[in-house]
Design a protein around this motif. Structure first.
Motif, PDB file in Angstrom:
ATOM      1  N   VAL A   2       6.977  18.141  -1.229  1.00 45.75           N
ATOM      2  CA  VAL A   2       6.016  19.032  -1.875  1.00 45.75           C
ATOM      3  C   VAL A   2       4.739  18.228  -2.112  1.00 45.75           C
ATOM      4  O   VAL A   2       4.796  17.119  -2.646  1.00 45.75           O
ATOM      5  N   ILE A   3       3.604  18.786  -1.700  1.00 49.65           N
ATOM      6  CA  ILE A   3       2.313  18.118  -1.865  1.00 49.65           C
ATOM      7  C   ILE A   3       1.414  18.995  -2.737  1.00 49.65           C
ATOM      8  O   ILE A   3       1.116  20.133  -2.383  1.00 49.65           O
ATOM      9  N   VAL A   4       1.012  18.451  -3.880  1.00 47.71           N
ATOM     10  CA  VAL A   4       0.153  19.162  -4.828  1.00 47.71           C
ATOM     11  C   VAL A   4      -1.182  18.431  -4.875  1.00 47.71           C
ATOM     12  O   VAL A   4      -1.219  17.209  -5.017  1.00 47.71           O
ATOM     13  N   THR A   5      -2.276  19.181  -4.754  1.00 50.45           N
ATOM     14  CA  THR A   5      -3.618  18.581  -4.774  1.00 50.45           C
ATOM     15  C   THR A   5      -4.490  19.267  -5.818  1.00 50.45           C
ATOM     16  O   THR A   5      -4.471  20.489  -5.935  1.00 50.45           O
ATOM     17  N   LEU A   6      -5.241  18.472  -6.557  1.00 51.63           N
ATOM     18  CA  LEU A   6      -6.144  18.966  -7.590  1.00 51.63           C
ATOM     19  C   LEU A   6      -7.549  18.417  -7.322  1.00 51.63           C
ATOM     20  O   LEU A   6      -7.724  17.200  -7.191  1.00 51.63           O
ATOM     21  N   GLN A   7      -8.542  19.299  -7.245  1.00 53.15           N
ATOM     22  CA  GLN A   7      -9.954  18.882  -7.130  1.00 53.15           C
ATOM     23  C   GLN A   7     -10.506  18.806  -8.545  1.00 53.15           C
ATOM     24  O   GLN A   7     -11.102  19.760  -9.048  1.00 53.15           O
ATOM     25  N   LEU A  36      -3.526  15.825 -13.006  1.00 51.78           N
ATOM     26  CA  LEU A  36      -2.263  15.966 -12.287  1.00 51.78           C
ATOM     27  C   LEU A  36      -1.491  14.664 -12.499  1.00 51.78           C
ATOM     28  O   LEU A  36      -1.882  13.604 -12.002  1.00 51.78           O
ATOM     29  N   ILE A  37      -0.413  14.751 -13.258  1.00 53.09           N
ATOM     30  CA  ILE A  37       0.340  13.572 -13.672  1.00 53.09           C
ATOM     31  C   ILE A  37       0.975  12.876 -12.458  1.00 53.09           C
ATOM     32  O   ILE A  37       1.514  13.535 -11.583  1.00 53.09           O
ATOM     33  N   HIS A  38       0.883  11.551 -12.422  1.00 53.87           N
ATOM     34  CA  HIS A  38       1.423  10.680 -11.363  1.00 53.87           C
ATOM     35  C   HIS A  38       0.752  10.915 -10.008  1.00 53.87           C
ATOM     36  O   HIS A  38       1.360  10.671  -8.965  1.00 53.87           O
ATOM     37  N   SER A  39      -0.487  11.373 -10.018  1.00 52.47           N
ATOM     38  CA  SER A  39      -1.190  11.614  -8.752  1.00 52.47           C
ATOM     39  C   SER A  39      -2.008  10.401  -8.346  1.00 52.47           C
ATOM     40  O   SER A  39      -2.273   9.497  -9.142  1.00 52.47           O
ATOM     41  N   LEU A  48      -0.312  14.583  -5.518  1.00 48.61           N
ATOM     42  CA  LEU A  48       1.042  14.216  -5.901  1.00 48.61           C
ATOM     43  C   LEU A  48       1.965  14.612  -4.761  1.00 48.61           C
ATOM     44  O   LEU A  48       1.954  15.764  -4.322  1.00 48.61           O
ATOM     45  N   LYS A  49       2.728  13.646  -4.258  1.00 51.81           N
ATOM     46  CA  LYS A  49       3.712  13.926  -3.207  1.00 51.81           C
ATOM     47  C   LYS A  49       5.090  13.694  -3.791  1.00 51.81           C
ATOM     48  O   LYS A  49       5.357  12.625  -4.343  1.00 51.81           O
ATOM     49  N   THR A  72      -3.898  23.188  -4.919  1.00 57.88           N
ATOM     50  CA  THR A  72      -3.161  23.664  -3.746  1.00 57.88           C
ATOM     51  C   THR A  72      -1.762  23.052  -3.771  1.00 57.88           C
ATOM     52  O   THR A  72      -1.577  21.928  -4.220  1.00 57.88           O
ATOM     53  N   VAL A  73      -0.808  23.833  -3.273  1.00 56.07           N
ATOM     54  CA  VAL A  73       0.575  23.387  -3.217  1.00 56.07           C
ATOM     55  C   VAL A  73       1.108  23.707  -1.830  1.00 56.07           C
ATOM     56  O   VAL A  73       0.991  24.835  -1.356  1.00 56.07           O
ATOM     57  N   LYS A  74       1.679  22.687  -1.181  1.00 54.42           N
ATOM     58  CA  LYS A  74       2.253  22.862   0.158  1.00 54.42           C
ATOM     59  C   LYS A  74       3.668  22.330   0.145  1.00 54.42           C
ATOM     60  O   LYS A  74       3.972  21.362  -0.553  1.00 54.42           O
ATOM     61  N   GLU A  75       4.511  22.968   0.943  1.00 53.22           N
ATOM     62  CA  GLU A  75       5.889  22.501   1.087  1.00 53.22           C
ATOM     63  C   GLU A  75       6.120  22.213   2.567  1.00 53.22           C
ATOM     64  O   GLU A  75       5.848  23.055   3.411  1.00 53.22           O
TER      65      GLU A  75
END
Length: 76
Positions: A2-7, A36-39, A48-49, A72-75
């Motif tokens: 899971v990849i979460v990205t914050l601008q 975004l915690i631990h990013s 965050l991956k 954005t969130v990708k799986e």
């Protein structure tokens, strides 16, 4: 994965992401923007991956709640 990205620079500090997913998001006391915690920061994109697919749903709720659409969130 899971990849979460914050601008983060575009954050308006509404706190919706924290309300939807307090495990992965928190508000900065310094500037009032989302963290975004631990990013890892790469040119203003905080990523965050995680191999844990169970975080997808809560992160997706945070992304959908964001009024400025900077999460954005990708799986994969």
């Amino acid at each position: 994965m899971v990849i979460v990205t914050l601008q983060r620079e575009k954050c308006i500090g509404c706190n919706y992401c924290v309300e939807m997913d307090p495990v992965h998001f928190q508000m900065s006391k310094k500037d009032g923007k989302s963290v975004l915690i631990h990013s890892v920061n790469a040119k203003g994109f905080f990523t965050l991956k995680s191999p844990n697919h169970s975080i997808f749903e809560s992160c997706e709720l945070a992304a959908k709640s964001c009024p400025v659409k900077i999460i954005t969130v990708k799986e994969t």
